[in-house]
Design an enzyme around this catalytic site. Structure first.
Site, PDB file in Angstrom:
ATOM      1  N   ASP A   1       0.709  -1.003  -0.418  1.00 20.50           N
ATOM      2  CA  ASP A   1      -0.037   0.092  -0.022  1.00 20.50           C
ATOM      3  C   ASP A   1       0.582   1.361  -0.425  1.00 20.50           C
ATOM      4  O   ASP A   1       0.277   2.244   0.902  1.00 20.50           O
ATOM      5  CB  ASP A   1      -1.208  -0.423   1.336  1.00 20.50           C
ATOM      6  CG  ASP A   1      -1.583  -1.083   1.391  1.00 20.50           C
ATOM      7  OD1 ASP A   1      -2.502  -2.384   0.537  1.00 20.50           O
ATOM      8  OD2 ASP A   1      -2.467  -1.797   2.994  1.00 20.50           O
TER       9      ASP A   1
ATOM     10  N   GLU B   1     -11.247  -0.058  -4.000  1.00 17.70           N
ATOM     11  CA  GLU B   1     -10.480   0.478  -2.331  1.00 17.70           C
ATOM     12  C   GLU B   1      -9.374   1.677  -3.378  1.00 17.70           C
ATOM     13  O   GLU B   1      -8.737   1.451  -4.679  1.00 17.70           O
ATOM     14  CB  GLU B   1     -10.063  -0.529  -2.044  1.00 17.70           C
ATOM     15  CG  GLU B   1      -8.797  -1.214  -2.566  1.00 17.70           C
ATOM     16  CD  GLU B   1      -8.506  -3.206  -1.650  1.00 17.70           C
ATOM     17  OE1 GLU B   1      -8.696  -2.572  -0.248  1.00 17.70           O
ATOM     18  OE2 GLU B   1      -7.643  -3.554  -1.892  1.00 17.70           O
TER      19      GLU B   1
END
Length: 474
Positions: free
Chosen positions: A20, A211
């Site tokens: 991420d 997302e």
């Protein structure tokens, strides 16, 4: 004397798991903020937030900055039973650094602050409306997830969202405007990108928001980077305003190389894909996309990778291929030993788009007696496994070597083109310890991908490294 270290993928040490990735340049260094997986973890994001940084002129020299925020720092998580999901960081109007994140069992956005990019962040508060109600708690709010933030002047633009298939209560990624305190909402939520269950697609059809919202500005354009409903791809949309409307433009990267047709068909996976999260960043005069890959045959041991990107005259970004060379930005020196964990393609006879069945080839690690750090290697190699490494500048190469161990009887074949005959073959046998095997090859000088295919019987065959050798230099 040039002391720069070679940049490769994954760009952090082989035993580190920081997915991420949100990269930023502060004061001549690149800082990467992300969640923190644990090798062989049973769920995502089990670790505290840590940070790594590198000089902008040496993207192979990453420095561990330590723990910047323990999971128990949030008042809602004093017992540490919740995980810290993907964060983002921005420099506020007061010159301090603000860390935005969401815990895995609540649906509000937490904020921490620090005077330096990688110091110890201290809990500040929760993003809230002017009446004190937390974003995510007000009736009609969608649950908060994956904050991405951009500061301009005394305003910060906060993007959040998570939209899985089947959940009609979630309509897309939303943006709110925060005031100079970096906590209080000054403008109501605005839809930025639709989710799969939103009947209005606004041109995002087939690549709806899932997302990982992230926001960057280049010139006069704002780039909204996100993970689509397919999970493995990072897509982008563009607007002249941080509030939109954003126009879908395409895919920047897929960690399964879906869409890349240089060495396979575009719809054939070149790796076992999985969820993806990252962003774009300008470092020096070049731009890069940061993303992550999956190891250990699970969804929960992810590692950061990066690739150079380019912009067309109209601001669009052509999709890029996943590679071993990564932040190096050019082919690696072919001569020498190359570690197997830097693999960028893993393919088998029945290739799956997502993390495959147990026992499929994957990168693993093991900490043996006497080792300071775990050793990474490829395990689960079976008949017709193809391992790809890209790209190498090969000069004077005339021999090929591999280091293997485990139960396996067969042949490793070396190719520089999957559609051509092997240029070298090495017979291997059952070995309890790492064993080197070598063969002569003929390879004209040039830049090549390296594909290593195993043909034979195997129950536990592993690959530690391969070497491209110039015998005249031995």
């Amino acid at each position: 004397m040039n002391t720069n270290k070679t940049a490769i993928n994954p760009y952090l040490p082989s035993w580190e798991y920081i997915p991420d990735g949100e990269p930023y340049v502060f004061d001549g260094r690149v800082y990467v903020y992300g969640s923190h997986d644990i090798y062989d973890g049973h769920v995502f994001c089990l670790g505290d937030y840590v940070c790594y940084s590198a000089p902008v002129d040496d993207l192979g020299d990453w420095r561990y900055e330590g723990v910047i925020y323990p999971k128990t720092s949030d008042p809602l998580n004093k017992n540490g039973r919740m995980c810290l999901y993907a964060p983002d960081v921005t420099k506020g109007p007061d010159g301090r650094y603000y860390l935005y994140y969401v815990l895995d069992k609540v649906s509000v956005v937490s904020v921490a602050v620090c005077d330096t990019p990688a110091g110890r962040y201290e809990f500040l508060g929760y993003v809230h409306y002017k009446d004190g109600t937390k974003l995510g708690d007000r009736k009609g709010d969608e649950p908060q997830f994956d904050p991405g933030v951009l500061t301009e002047g005394d305003r910060a633009y906060l993007y959040t969202g998570f939209c899985p298939r089947g959940d009609k209560s979630r309509t897309g990624s939303y943006m709110v405007v925060l005031g100079p305190d970096m906590l209080t909402i000054e403008e109501e939520p605005v839809l930025i990108a639709p989710g799969i269950e939103n009947p209005d697609k606004f041109g995002f059809d087939g690549h709806e928001f899932f997302e990982a919202p992230s926001i960057r500005k280049r010139g006069e354009l704002y780039y909204f980077i996100y993970s689509s409903i397919w999970m493995h791809e990072l897509c982008y949309a563009v607007s002249e305003s941080p509030a939109g409307p954003f126009e879908f433009k395409g895919t920047i990267i897929s960690n399964a190389d879906i869409g890349i047709s240089t060495y396979k068909e575009a719809d054939v996976p070149g790796n076992f894909g999985g969820n993806n999260h990252g962003s774009i960043i300008e470092i020096g005069t070049k731009w890069y996309i940061f993303y992550h890959r999956h190891t250990n045959g699970t969804w929960y041991s992810r590692q950061g990778c990066a690739e150079p990107i380019t912009f067309e005259a109209d601001g669009t970004i052509p999709q890029v291929e996943i590679t071993t060379q990564g932040l190096n930005g050019e082919p690696l020196t072919g001569e020498g030993e190359h570690m197997a964990y830097t693999v960028c393609n893993i393919m088998i006879d029945k290739q799956a788009l997502y993390i495959g069945e147990p026992g499929n080839p994957t990168v693993k690690e093991r900490l043996d007696d006497g080792m300071e750090y775990p050793q990474a290697f490829i395990a689960g190699i079976k008949n017709n496994t193809i391992l790809g490494f890209k790209y190498f500048n090969c000069m004077g190469i005339n021999a090929f070597e591999i280091k293997t161990r485990g139960y396996g009887d067969g042949v490793f074949e070396l190719r520089t083109d999957l559609n051509k005959e092997a240029i070298g073959k090495i017979q291997v046998h059952n070995d309890n310890e790492w064993t080197s095997y070598e063969t002569d090859i003929e390879l004209p000088d040039g830049v090549y991908p390296i594909y290593i295919t195993f043909k034979g019987n195997s129950s536990s065959l592993q690959l530690l490294s391969f070497s491209l050798i110039n015998r005249s230099n031995k």
